[in-house]
Design an enzyme around this catalytic site. Structure first.
Site, PDB file in Angstrom:
ATOM      1  N   GLY A   9      31.657 196.080 -20.179  1.00 45.67           N
ATOM      2  CA  GLY A   9      32.870 196.776 -20.688  1.00 45.67           C
ATOM      3  C   GLY A   9      32.541 196.689 -22.063  1.00 45.67           C
ATOM      4  N   ALA A  11      34.285 198.863 -24.524  1.00 50.96           N
ATOM      5  CA  ALA A  11      35.401 199.333 -25.352  1.00 50.96           C
ATOM      6  C   ALA A  11      35.293 198.506 -26.573  1.00 50.96           C
ATOM      7  CB  ALA A  11      36.715 199.423 -24.484  1.00 50.96           C
ATOM      8  N   ALA A  76      42.368 195.616 -17.692  1.00 49.15           N
ATOM      9  CA  ALA A  76      42.816 194.625 -16.635  1.00 49.15           C
ATOM     10  C   ALA A  76      43.321 195.172 -15.577  1.00 49.15           C
ATOM     11  CB  ALA A  76      43.852 193.809 -17.454  1.00 49.15           C
ATOM     12  N   ASN A 102      43.065 190.945 -20.301  1.00 50.62           N
ATOM     13  CA  ASN A 102      44.341 190.396 -20.382  1.00 50.62           C
ATOM     14  C   ASN A 102      44.815 190.292 -18.932  1.00 50.62           C
ATOM     15  OD1 ASN A 102      45.365 189.390 -22.960  1.00 50.62           O
ATOM     16  ND2 ASN A 102      45.758 191.435 -23.469  1.00 50.62           N
ATOM     17  N   SER A 128      42.697 186.147 -27.823  1.00 49.37           N
ATOM     18  CA  SER A 128      43.737 186.726 -28.725  1.00 49.37           C
ATOM     19  C   SER A 128      43.026 186.843 -29.957  1.00 49.37           C
ATOM     20  CB  SER A 128      44.740 185.510 -28.768  1.00 49.37           C
ATOM     21  OG  SER A 128      45.707 186.053 -29.877  1.00 49.37           O
ATOM     22  N   LYS A 182      47.486 181.874 -22.422  1.00 48.57           N
ATOM     23  CA  LYS A 182      47.414 183.203 -23.360  1.00 48.57           C
ATOM     24  C   LYS A 182      48.667 184.266 -23.182  1.00 48.57           C
ATOM     25  CE  LYS A 182      45.856 186.836 -25.709  1.00 48.57           C
ATOM     26  NZ  LYS A 182      45.789 188.088 -25.126  1.00 48.57           N
ATOM     27  N   HIS A 185      51.273 182.572 -25.082  1.00 49.35           N
ATOM     28  CA  HIS A 185      50.979 182.707 -26.537  1.00 49.35           C
ATOM     29  C   HIS A 185      51.716 184.054 -26.788  1.00 49.35           C
ATOM     30  CE1 HIS A 185      48.562 185.354 -29.176  1.00 49.35           C
ATOM     31  NE2 HIS A 185      48.365 184.412 -29.968  1.00 49.35           N
ATOM     32  N   ASN A 186      51.211 185.124 -25.968  1.00 49.14           N
ATOM     33  CA  ASN A 186      51.904 186.356 -26.325  1.00 49.14           C
ATOM     34  C   ASN A 186      53.427 186.546 -26.025  1.00 49.14           C
ATOM     35  OD1 ASN A 186      49.197 187.043 -26.215  1.00 49.14           O
ATOM     36  ND2 ASN A 186      49.400 189.232 -25.037  1.00 49.14           N
ATOM     37  N   GLU A 189      54.542 185.284 -29.273  1.00 46.40           N
ATOM     38  CA  GLU A 189      54.333 186.325 -30.365  1.00 46.40           C
ATOM     39  C   GLU A 189      55.710 187.325 -30.507  1.00 46.40           C
ATOM     40  OE1 GLU A 189      50.385 188.030 -29.944  1.00 46.40           O
ATOM     41  OE2 GLU A 189      51.265 190.081 -30.192  1.00 46.40           O
ATOM     42  N   ARG A 287      63.538 194.872 -27.199  1.00 52.09           N
ATOM     43  CA  ARG A 287      62.532 195.862 -27.278  1.00 52.09           C
ATOM     44  C   ARG A 287      63.042 196.888 -25.936  1.00 52.09           C
ATOM     45  NH1 ARG A 287      56.295 194.313 -28.046  1.00 52.09           N
ATOM     46  NH2 ARG A 287      56.274 192.404 -29.434  1.00 52.09           N
ATOM     47  N   HIS A 450      79.148 175.240  -1.409  1.00 56.78           N
ATOM     48  CA  HIS A 450      77.865 174.903  -2.112  1.00 56.78           C
ATOM     49  C   HIS A 450      77.611 173.255  -2.377  1.00 56.78           C
ATOM     50  CE1 HIS A 450      76.054 178.878  -1.442  1.00 56.78           C
ATOM     51  NE2 HIS A 450      77.124 179.454  -2.344  1.00 56.78           N
TER      52      HIS A 450
END
Ligand code: NDP
Length: 474
Positions: A9, A11, A76, A102, A128, A182, A185-186, A189, A287, A450
């Site tokens: 791979g 790329a 992925a 990922n 990362s 990871k 972590h994102n 971020e 976002r 409940h």
């Protein structure tokens, strides 16, 4: 001589990782589904080290020393499964398949179990730092067996970022642990960027400052507690002028944030684990809101655009800095809580201090601040929250008054600051002697029987709401 390790791979991420390996003196076998990429890599960068190009996976496997170590750096999801399926029949017991994409950690757990069954090691590895990190030293978060790390660790540590001579790579834990970490972590971020964006918005709309002025503010902040890659590049982006219009570039960029999904994954997993990661969730939703352009347009048309009159005051910049710092502590505290909860759920035995250590360099959230987090967990690996560590307790307490002022100013002015506001609500929620959850339990008992527990004695109780309202043991 056989190659030490392979990358399939090629790329941008895979070829940069292969170049990083080659530059560190590892003989690296390289392969890509379409061999044009393999040829291009060797033509353009062959002089950087010792590459062994392979046209087919068979050739790739044949070129390797045993036990074999093959890094997969493809898209992925299904493509990763396709490559694994092609690769596995070519391998022997003890070989190691490393997925540096990922991947979702649940996919990694599934793949690890399947390969373990076949006598192979599957090493789901968070990487990362984007393309620059892959080339010059990323933060690396490998999962999988301890046995596989004994082989791979020296290679991965060699190519990782270093801070104070310490590699930003550590064996995170079994199966999906590396990809989970990871993912968080994102997520952090996302939260970090949202808080930075809110700070900018407040200085701009309440403080009346231009992007160029705010760039200078961030440049100053970067020499203090907030020193970090994201604060540094915020100054760069805010200070940049659009060459076409002469306006600040940030004023020309469409205000629709996109996302590739790791923030959403983090929140989905936090919901499953029951861990409130409000900072990350607000960042993901902010976002989403920004991206709903038609709805935003329709609502503005119907209700009118909110008008914010700048109301600068002498303390605004420093107050916003304090609010940013405190909210950031909360976002990290929540992310670390999520890793702890996942560790308990999946039996990973995560060393949270080590996670802070390997995020100090190479990755997007690298920051001075992570040294303090590492120290906090080194002192006490079982901290109830990062917020109770002496250093962070004092830092947040010192920031608290300013943080509240900023939240008040944002709300009064009509500038949305969901990150700052929800971080403060979380802080206040954790510290409240009594929460109104008692009323929620009462309501749940009313409409759904409940049951509830009492503060003064053990047991579960129900009130006969539709009868004589007497209490019964449930
Ligand atoms: P892409 O995600 O764009 O994937 C392209 C690569 O996947 C090409 O080599 C392509 O081969 C290969 N590929 C796609 N489908 C298949 C298939 N069915 N069989 C075999 N090979 C296939 O590449 P990137 O370099 O951007 O990313 C690689 C991985 O790293 C991804 O998982 C990505 O999520 C992750 N990543 C991580 C980043 C980070 O900061 N950690 C940043 C960017 C990405 P071909 O050339 O033949 O089409």
């Amino acid at each position: 001589a056989p190659a030490r390790i392979a990358v399939t791979g090629l790329a941008v991420m895979g070829s940069n990782l292969a170049r990083n390996l080659a530059r560190h003196g590892f003989r690296v076998a390289v392969h890509n589904r379409s061999s044009a990429r393999t040829r291009a890599l060797v033509e353009e960068h062959g002089h950087e080290g010792d590459f062994v190009p392979a046209e087919t996976l068979e050739e790739l496997v044949a070129s390797l020393q045993t036990p074999r170590q093959i890094i997969i750096m493809v898209k992925a999801g299904a493509p990763t499964d396709a490559v694994i399926d092609d690769l596995v029949p070519l391998l022997e017991a003890g070989d190691m398949v490393i997925d540096g994409g990922n991947a979702h950690y649940a996919d990694t757990r599934r793949r690890e179990a399947a390969l373990r069954e076949a006598g192979l090691h599957f090493v789901g590895t968070g990487i990362s730092g984007g393309e620059e990190g892959a080339l010059n030293g990323p933060s690396i978060m490998p999962g999988g067996s301890a046995e596989s790390y004994a082989h791979l660790g020296p290679v991965l540590e060699a190519i990782s970022a270093k801070v104070d001579g310490v590699p930003c790579c550590v064996h995170v834990g079994p199966d999906g642990a590396g990809h989970f970490v990871k993912m968080v972590h994102n997520g952090i971020e996302y939260a970090d960027m949202q808080l930075i964006a809110e700070a900018y918005d407040l200085l701009h709309r309440v403080g009346g400052q231009t992007p160029a002025q705010i760039a200078e503010v961030f440049r100053g902040w970067n020499s203090g507690d907030l020193e970090s890659y994201l604060v540094e590049i915020t100054a760069e982006v805010l200070g940049h002028t659009d060459p076409e219009t002469g306006a600040a570039l940030v004023d020309v960029i469409a205000d629709e944030a996109e996302q590739k999904g790791t923030g959403r994954w983090t929140v989905q997993e936090a919901l499953e684990l029951g861990v409130p990661v409000t900072g990350i969730a607000e960042a993901v939703f902010a976002r989403s809101l920004s991206g709903r352009v038609d709805q935003r347009t329709a609502v503005r048309a119907a209700l009118g655009a909110s008008e914010v009159t700048p109301a600068p005051d002498d303390s605004l910049v420093e107050d916003v800095r304090q609010a940013l710092y405190a909210s950031k502590v909360v976002a990290y505290a929540q992310g670390f809580d999520q890793m702890r909860a996942a560790g308990a759920e999946y039996g990973w035995d995560l060393d949270l201090g080590a996670m802070a250590t390997i995020w100090r360099g190479g990755c997007i959230i690298r920051a001075r601040f992570l040294d303090r987090i590492r120290e906090a967990y080194d002192k006490d690996g079982d901290l109830a929250s990062l917020l109770v560590d002496d250093y962070f307790r004092d830092a947040v307490a010192n920031a608290e008054a300013a943080w509240r002022r900023v939240v008040v100013k944002a709300v009064a002015a009509g500038v949305p600051a969901p990150g700052f506001v929800s971080a403060l609500a979380y802080y206040d929620g954790l510290r409240s002697e009594r929460l109104p959850a008692s009323l929620i339990q009462g309501l749940r008992d009313f409409f759904g029987a409940h049951t509830y527990r009492r503060t003064d004695r053990p047991g579960s109780f129900h009130t006969r709401w539709s009868g004589d309202r007497s209490q019964v043991d449930a």
